[in-house]
Design a protein around this motif. Sequence first.
Motif, PDB file in Angstrom:
ATOM      1  N   LEU A 196       0.844  -1.237  -0.124  1.00 39.14           N
ATOM      2  CA  LEU A 196       0.072   0.272  -0.181  1.00 39.14           C
ATOM      3  C   LEU A 196       1.036   1.137  -0.065  1.00 39.14           C
ATOM      4  CD1 LEU A 196      -2.669  -0.781   2.484  1.00 39.14           C
ATOM      5  CD2 LEU A 196      -2.870  -1.223  -0.074  1.00 39.14           C
ATOM      6  N   PRO A 197       0.506   2.104  -0.741  1.00 40.72           N
ATOM      7  CA  PRO A 197       1.523   3.393  -0.668  1.00 40.72           C
ATOM      8  C   PRO A 197       1.091   4.381   0.118  1.00 40.72           C
ATOM      9  CG  PRO A 197      -0.457   3.672  -2.394  1.00 40.72           C
ATOM     10  CD  PRO A 197      -0.552   2.204  -1.617  1.00 40.72           C
ATOM     11  N   VAL A 198       1.934   5.300   0.607  1.00 39.13           N
ATOM     12  CA  VAL A 198       1.803   6.147   1.655  1.00 39.13           C
ATOM     13  C   VAL A 198       1.519   7.662   1.152  1.00 39.13           C
ATOM     14  CG1 VAL A 198       2.764   7.433   3.584  1.00 39.13           C
ATOM     15  CG2 VAL A 198       3.148   4.769   3.195  1.00 39.13           C
ATOM     16  N   ARG A 199       0.422   8.071   1.428  1.00 33.90           N
ATOM     17  CA  ARG A 199       0.121   9.414   0.833  1.00 33.90           C
ATOM     18  C   ARG A 199       0.126  10.365   1.830  1.00 33.90           C
ATOM     19  NH1 ARG A 199      -3.459   5.667  -1.859  1.00 33.90           N
ATOM     20  NH2 ARG A 199      -2.972   5.806  -4.045  1.00 33.90           N
ATOM     21  N   ARG A 200      -0.192  10.299   3.219  1.00 31.14           N
ATOM     22  CA  ARG A 200      -0.043  10.945   4.158  1.00 31.14           C
ATOM     23  C   ARG A 200       0.356  10.344   5.569  1.00 31.14           C
ATOM     24  NH1 ARG A 200      -5.879  13.809   6.215  1.00 31.14           N
ATOM     25  NH2 ARG A 200      -5.087  15.460   4.573  1.00 31.14           N
ATOM     26  N   ALA A 201       1.258  11.043   6.194  1.00 31.42           N
ATOM     27  CA  ALA A 201       2.053  10.613   7.526  1.00 31.42           C
ATOM     28  C   ALA A 201       1.790  11.624   8.463  1.00 31.42           C
ATOM     29  CB  ALA A 201       3.548  10.268   6.977  1.00 31.42           C
ATOM     30  N   LEU A 202       1.510  10.861   9.636  1.00 28.26           N
ATOM     31  CA  LEU A 202       1.339  11.782  10.804  1.00 28.26           C
ATOM     32  C   LEU A 202       2.963  11.498  11.624  1.00 28.26           C
ATOM     33  CD1 LEU A 202       0.419  13.587  13.226  1.00 28.26           C
ATOM     34  CD2 LEU A 202      -1.075  11.721  14.008  1.00 28.26           C
ATOM     35  N   ILE A 203       3.703  12.505  12.051  1.00 26.52           N
ATOM     36  CA  ILE A 203       4.856  12.194  12.604  1.00 26.52           C
ATOM     37  C   ILE A 203       4.904  12.944  13.919  1.00 26.52           C
ATOM     38  CG2 ILE A 203       7.372  12.334  12.611  1.00 26.52           C
ATOM     39  CD1 ILE A 203       7.220  12.064   9.492  1.00 26.52           C
TER      40      ILE A 203
ATOM     41  N   SER B 267       2.207  17.013  11.477  1.00 27.14           N
ATOM     42  CA  SER B 267       2.861  16.934  12.689  1.00 27.14           C
ATOM     43  C   SER B 267       2.433  17.697  13.827  1.00 27.14           C
ATOM     44  CB  SER B 267       4.580  17.072  12.495  1.00 27.14           C
ATOM     45  OG  SER B 267       5.106  16.831  13.540  1.00 27.14           O
ATOM     46  N   THR B 268       3.199  17.671  15.115  1.00 28.72           N
ATOM     47  CA  THR B 268       2.649  18.456  16.320  1.00 28.72           C
ATOM     48  C   THR B 268       3.871  19.087  16.822  1.00 28.72           C
ATOM     49  OG1 THR B 268       3.066  16.798  17.689  1.00 28.72           O
ATOM     50  CG2 THR B 268       0.952  17.049  16.741  1.00 28.72           C
ATOM     51  N   GLY B 269       3.817  20.200  17.348  1.00 27.79           N
ATOM     52  CA  GLY B 269       4.910  21.009  18.504  1.00 27.79           C
ATOM     53  C   GLY B 269       6.353  20.889  17.891  1.00 27.79           C
ATOM     54  N   GLY B 270       7.240  20.144  18.924  1.00 23.46           N
ATOM     55  CA  GLY B 270       8.635  20.114  18.845  1.00 23.46           C
ATOM     56  C   GLY B 270       8.954  19.348  17.255  1.00 23.46           C
ATOM     57  N   THR B 271       8.311  18.361  17.048  1.00 26.68           N
ATOM     58  CA  THR B 271       8.584  17.370  15.730  1.00 26.68           C
ATOM     59  C   THR B 271       8.431  18.402  14.621  1.00 26.68           C
ATOM     60  OG1 THR B 271       8.050  15.634  16.924  1.00 26.68           O
ATOM     61  CG2 THR B 271       8.015  15.469  14.746  1.00 26.68           C
ATOM     62  N   ALA B 272       7.143  19.044  14.597  1.00 26.36           N
ATOM     63  CA  ALA B 272       6.820  20.074  13.428  1.00 26.36           C
ATOM     64  C   ALA B 272       7.864  21.218  13.421  1.00 26.36           C
ATOM     65  CB  ALA B 272       5.403  20.751  13.828  1.00 26.36           C
ATOM     66  N   ARG B 273       8.406  21.722  14.318  1.00 28.11           N
ATOM     67  CA  ARG B 273       9.472  22.665  14.338  1.00 28.11           C
ATOM     68  C   ARG B 273      10.861  22.114  13.806  1.00 28.11           C
ATOM     69  NH1 ARG B 273       7.307  24.343  19.264  1.00 28.11           N
ATOM     70  NH2 ARG B 273       8.970  22.790  20.502  1.00 28.11           N
ATOM     71  N   ALA B 274      11.134  21.093  14.348  1.00 29.10           N
ATOM     72  CA  ALA B 274      12.267  20.260  13.884  1.00 29.10           C
ATOM     73  C   ALA B 274      12.402  20.120  12.292  1.00 29.10           C
ATOM     74  CB  ALA B 274      12.442  19.070  14.630  1.00 29.10           C
ATOM     75  N   LEU B 275      11.160  19.500  11.714  1.00 34.73           N
ATOM     76  CA  LEU B 275      10.767  19.429  10.354  1.00 34.73           C
ATOM     77  C   LEU B 275      10.905  20.631   9.569  1.00 34.73           C
ATOM     78  CD1 LEU B 275       8.263  16.687  10.523  1.00 34.73           C
ATOM     79  CD2 LEU B 275      10.620  16.376  10.330  1.00 34.73           C
ATOM     80  N   ARG B 276      10.235  21.659  10.027  1.00 31.73           N
ATOM     81  CA  ARG B 276      10.185  22.958   9.229  1.00 31.73           C
ATOM     82  C   ARG B 276      11.644  23.704   9.295  1.00 31.73           C
ATOM     83  NH1 ARG B 276       5.301  24.026  12.162  1.00 31.73           N
ATOM     84  NH2 ARG B 276       3.729  23.502  10.694  1.00 31.73           N
ATOM     85  N   GLU B 277      12.453  23.465  10.354  1.00 28.10           N
ATOM     86  CA  GLU B 277      13.905  24.062  10.340  1.00 28.10           C
ATOM     87  C   GLU B 277      14.871  23.110   9.369  1.00 28.10           C
ATOM     88  OE1 GLU B 277      15.097  23.418  14.538  1.00 28.10           O
ATOM     89  OE2 GLU B 277      13.743  25.066  15.116  1.00 28.10           O
ATOM     90  N   ALA B 278      14.183  21.969   8.916  1.00 28.26           N
ATOM     91  CA  ALA B 278      15.076  21.393   7.889  1.00 28.26           C
ATOM     92  C   ALA B 278      14.578  21.336   6.591  1.00 28.26           C
ATOM     93  CB  ALA B 278      14.813  19.728   8.236  1.00 28.26           C
ATOM     94  N   GLY B 279      13.356  22.488   6.313  1.00 30.56           N
ATOM     95  CA  GLY B 279      13.025  22.876   5.400  1.00 30.56           C
ATOM     96  C   GLY B 279      12.086  22.127   4.593  1.00 30.56           C
ATOM     97  N   LEU B 280      11.207  21.426   5.531  1.00 25.77           N
ATOM     98  CA  LEU B 280      10.164  20.486   4.862  1.00 25.77           C
ATOM     99  C   LEU B 280       8.935  21.293   5.043  1.00 25.77           C
ATOM    100  CD1 LEU B 280      11.374  17.064   6.409  1.00 25.77           C
ATOM    101  CD2 LEU B 280      11.435  17.875   4.185  1.00 25.77           C
TER     102      LEU B 280
END
Length: 525
Positions: free
Chosen positions: A6-13, A37-50
């Motif tokens: 099964l393909p992955v179209r949306r992921a919650l991290i 995502s949520t909170g600190g994880t979302a910030r870490a991913l955004r800081e990586a340019g995602l």
Amino acid sequence: MTDAPLPVRRALISVSDKTGIVPFATFLAGLGVELVSTGGTARALREAGLAVRDVAELSGFPEILDGRVKTLVPQVHGGLLARRDDPHHMAALSAHGIGPIDLLAVNLYPFEATVAEGRGFDDCVENIDIGGPALIRAAAKNHDFVAVLTAPAHLAEVRQALMQHGGTTLALRRRLAAEAYARTAAYDAAIARWFSSANEVAFPPRVAFAGSLVQTLRYGENPHQAAAFYRTDGRAGVATAEQVQGKELSYNNIADTDAAYECVSEFDAPAIVIVKHANPCGVAVAGTLAEAWDAALRCDPVSAFGGIVAANRALDEAAAEKIAAIFTEVVIAPDATAAARAVFARKKNLRLLLAGALPDPAQPGLAYRSVSGGFLAQTRDAGRVDAASLRVVTKRAPTEAELADLVFAFRVAKHVKSNAIVYAKNRATVGIGAGQMSRVDSARIAAWKSAEAAKAAGLAEPLAKGSVVASDAFFPFADGLISAAEAGATAVIQPGGSMRDAEVITAADERGLAMVFTSMRHFRH
């Protein structure tokens, strides 16, 4: 339901341990996967340019109660729990504007680590994750369609599956689901244990405990038995040790190594314990480990062949040379010098384990033993005696040298299978009788072994001549004590408490023995 990937179209991290999460999320984004995502994880991913979509944006409801409520919303759990092959489920998602979530990457607040650090009650409570276990259980229940990742190690597995198959396979999702439920069960077990301890409840109505797989073993006690090794509470010892060299450990190796390391931890001075088939066959303390080895080996050199050796401080070259001179299965110590490691490296099959620390003999906790249909639980035997706690019951009191040997012998007896008799001299065992149905038989076997060891050393008298003797439980009759006296013992340590204590004391007085009572028994089954 199809077995096709099964393909992955949306992921919650949403992860507490962010090890490897940014490269994994970057990989998913490269596949066109929408990241939520949520909170600190979302910030870490955004800081990586995602590009990341907040759960609050997805649900239309902000995080509240200082983050205690953020993913406990229908827009998240509906996306995780909806069966893709059920038209009613999919219609409900469409009606409420909920999109399916195909992959969940969640690891939990570090509750176990918070407790291990000795943090306060309120800190521990705040590190009890609520939303995380709920997400994990939802995704695992719907594993037919959702992949649930609960540990950093899962990231590489799923990445490989997506690269190889273009999606996650049913077999992979089922295995991940099983691991997910084991993780939440272990998490809840840790919380339950902590609450019981905080409330000073030693034996709660329900007990849950969990372990992490260290390794599967070649077999169990016998080749027809399957076996595995799990790590539980992180108490220093064989479960926390690094295997520096040697063959894979067997079930019996691990059990015997644990017995040896627990025993050697009883002593403050440099000590060596040699174990064979779960029983010490030689124990000694001395000025150096090399000297302790010589004294421990002298007790029973025949049984020491192929045994397990434990030391209570870093092994040096001199001790390593002596230990390596005979066939030894396992050596365990807190550490070893580079020179000592080089000595052991010449013995390719010898297993060298370095545990970093010693187990604390006084550390509280429960020990378990399985029985048919259940298990037994008891507090660890953390009891210890010292010279000040002993009661002299004979006309003659022990000398200072005898007293030191008596305390030493009784600490060794704690680690010998009952019925246990231990002869000791100069803080070294000189005869050990273990596991007999009759205490007098244990006394006779220990004396016989003492005589045999003396012959092997070319001595005219048994090693037990002039020794002291320890019994793990009271002498029910005088015969065991008389046997010890005939072997050459001059002083006795035992718990006392027999109906025939007076008879046993009289027998000791008649033979000029000093005897002390501990009022503490050390049965070991």
